[in-house]
Structures are given as C-alpha cells and as structure tokens.
Design a protein around this motif. Structure first.
Motif, short mmCIF file in Angstrom:
data_model
loop_
_atom_site.label_atom_id
_atom_site.label_comp_id
_atom_site.label_asym_id
_atom_site.label_seq_id
_atom_site.Cartn_x
_atom_site.Cartn_y
_atom_site.Cartn_z
N LEU A 50 0.66 -1.17 0.04
CA LEU A 50 -0.09 -0.02 -0.16
C LEU A 50 0.67 1.36 0.06
O LEU A 50 0.61 2.18 -0.90
CB LEU A 50 -0.97 0.08 1.35
CG LEU A 50 -1.48 1.39 1.27
CD1 LEU A 50 -2.69 1.50 0.25
CD2 LEU A 50 -2.66 1.01 2.77
N ILE A 51 1.92 1.25 0.71
CA ILE A 51 2.77 2.45 0.81
C ILE A 51 3.45 2.63 -0.51
O ILE A 51 3.48 3.74 -0.98
CB ILE A 51 3.82 2.22 2.05
CG1 ILE A 51 3.00 2.15 3.38
CG2 ILE A 51 4.92 3.37 1.71
CD1 ILE A 51 4.05 1.76 4.43
N LYS A 52 3.83 1.59 -1.06
CA LYS A 52 4.55 1.73 -2.32
C LYS A 52 3.52 2.16 -3.51
O LYS A 52 4.05 2.98 -4.44
CB LYS A 52 5.16 0.11 -2.80
CG LYS A 52 5.94 0.36 -3.90
CD LYS A 52 6.48 -1.23 -4.55
CE LYS A 52 7.29 -0.90 -5.80
NZ LYS A 52 7.46 -1.92 -6.52
N GLN A 53 2.12 1.76 -3.25
CA GLN A 53 1.55 2.12 -4.34
C GLN A 53 0.99 3.49 -4.29
O GLN A 53 0.67 4.40 -4.99
CB GLN A 53 0.03 1.19 -4.17
CG GLN A 53 -1.11 1.56 -5.31
CD GLN A 53 -2.27 0.68 -4.99
OE1 GLN A 53 -2.54 0.14 -3.93
NE2 GLN A 53 -3.00 0.52 -6.03
N LEU A 54 1.00 4.02 -2.66
CA LEU A 54 0.51 5.50 -2.60
C LEU A 54 1.73 6.35 -3.27
O LEU A 54 1.58 7.34 -3.63
CB LEU A 54 0.29 5.72 -1.25
CG LEU A 54 -0.90 5.36 -0.68
CD1 LEU A 54 -0.86 5.19 1.15
CD2 LEU A 54 -1.92 6.21 -1.16
#
Length: 192
Positions: A50-54
């Motif tokens: 999720l952090i990478k996607q954000l």
C-alpha cells in the motif's frame, strides 16, 4: 483527498489540483510509513504494498502536474516536496528531487531558494562539496539570505575551513542580524 478528487472531476486540466493531490498522496504515504515504522510488528506485505502504491500514485500525479505546465517553477517545487517525502520511503526519490530541482533552477536561475534546497539535499546525502557549491551560489544570488549564510558557515566548519566559517558568521552579525542568537552561539563555540 475527496475534495481534490471532486475538483479534478470538475476541471481535470488545472495543474494546481494535481500538484495538491500529489503532495497529499505523498504525505499520506509518508505518514503511513512512519506509523508502520514505529509499530512493534514489521510491515506486512499488504502494508508495504500500500505504501509503495501510494508513493507511485504521488509520483504519477506530480509528473502529470509537470506535463500540464512544464514552465511554472512552483509546479517543480511541489514535485520536489513530493519526492522528498517519498525519499524516506524509497531513497531513489532523492535523485528525482535533485533532477527536478536542477531543472527548475534552469528555468529560474535567479531563484536562490532552488539552489539553497539543492545544497540542503546534498548535505543530507553527505556530499559536502556539492552542498558547499550550492550554498555559495545561493549567497551570491541573494547576499542577505541569512539561513543560507548560516548553513554555509556550518558546512565550512565541518570541512575544516575555520576562517571561512567565522567570516560567514561575522558577515551575518555585521550585515544581516547583529543579535542573531544561533550565529552568536556558533561564534562563541568556534572561537574556543
């Protein structure tokens, strides 16, 4: 985020909306990564994803802003903010911040904030020679830029150039702010 998404749905050609969305996305990714970093349990695959996607979304939004108006320096400053937030998540974004700042400096070669920020980034990356070069450029562009003179003084001191460090401090006191507490503190410390 919701209000910005609504604004974009009404006017998707406004770069300011995209830059604000990019900054918000980067701040959310940063805040989430900090929360996860302070947790006693390591990141799960879902959290890390999720952090990478954000971060990737923030990068795309910043790039969209720049493509919509590639000549507005404030768009580059906004993109740099995005990359600096994300550099704590993925250090490769620091290089994107540098490239973006250098491009902006080419568009606005008399903007001392751009060279000052480049100096700060290089100093954080422990490249003291490049940091010094950019801080020196900054004080040439804006001789009354107290913060830049102070950063340059500290850097000279780290580089073992005591005379130059003291000269910067004395310049601040003689020409910019005779009562500057931080300058007076360093002058006292370095003259011991």
């Amino acid at each position: 985020q919701k209000e910005l998404a609504n604004a974009i749905s009404l006017n998707s050609q406004e770069p300011l909306f995209w830059s604000q969305l990019a900054e918000n996305s980067a701040m959310i990714a940063f805040a989430y990564s900090q929360k996860e970093a302070s947790a006693s349990v390591p990141l799960s695959g879902d959290s890390a994803g999720l952090i990478k996607q954000l971060a990737e979304i923030a990068d795309l939004q910043a790039q969209k802003t720049l493509s919509m108006n590639p000549y507005h320096v404030n768009n580059y400053k906004s993109a740099v903010k995005v990359y600096l937030y994300m550099s704590s998540i993925d250090p490769s974004y620091r290089q994107k911040a540098i490239v973006t700042l250098k491009y902006a400096a080419g568009l606005a070669p008399t903007d001392p904030k751009l060279t000052y920020n480049l100096g700060q980034i290089y100093q954080e990356a422990n490249d003291k020679e490049k940091a010094r070069d950019y801080f020196e450029q900054t004080v040439k562009l804006k001789p009354n830029y107290l913060v830049a003179h102070l950063a340059l003084a500290k850097l000279y001191h780290e580089l073992g150039k005591k005379d130059k460090a003291l000269a910067e401090l004395k310049f601040i006191l003689d020409n910019l702010d005779p009562g500057n507490e931080e300058t007076l503190y360093w002058l006292k410390e370095w003259q011991k």
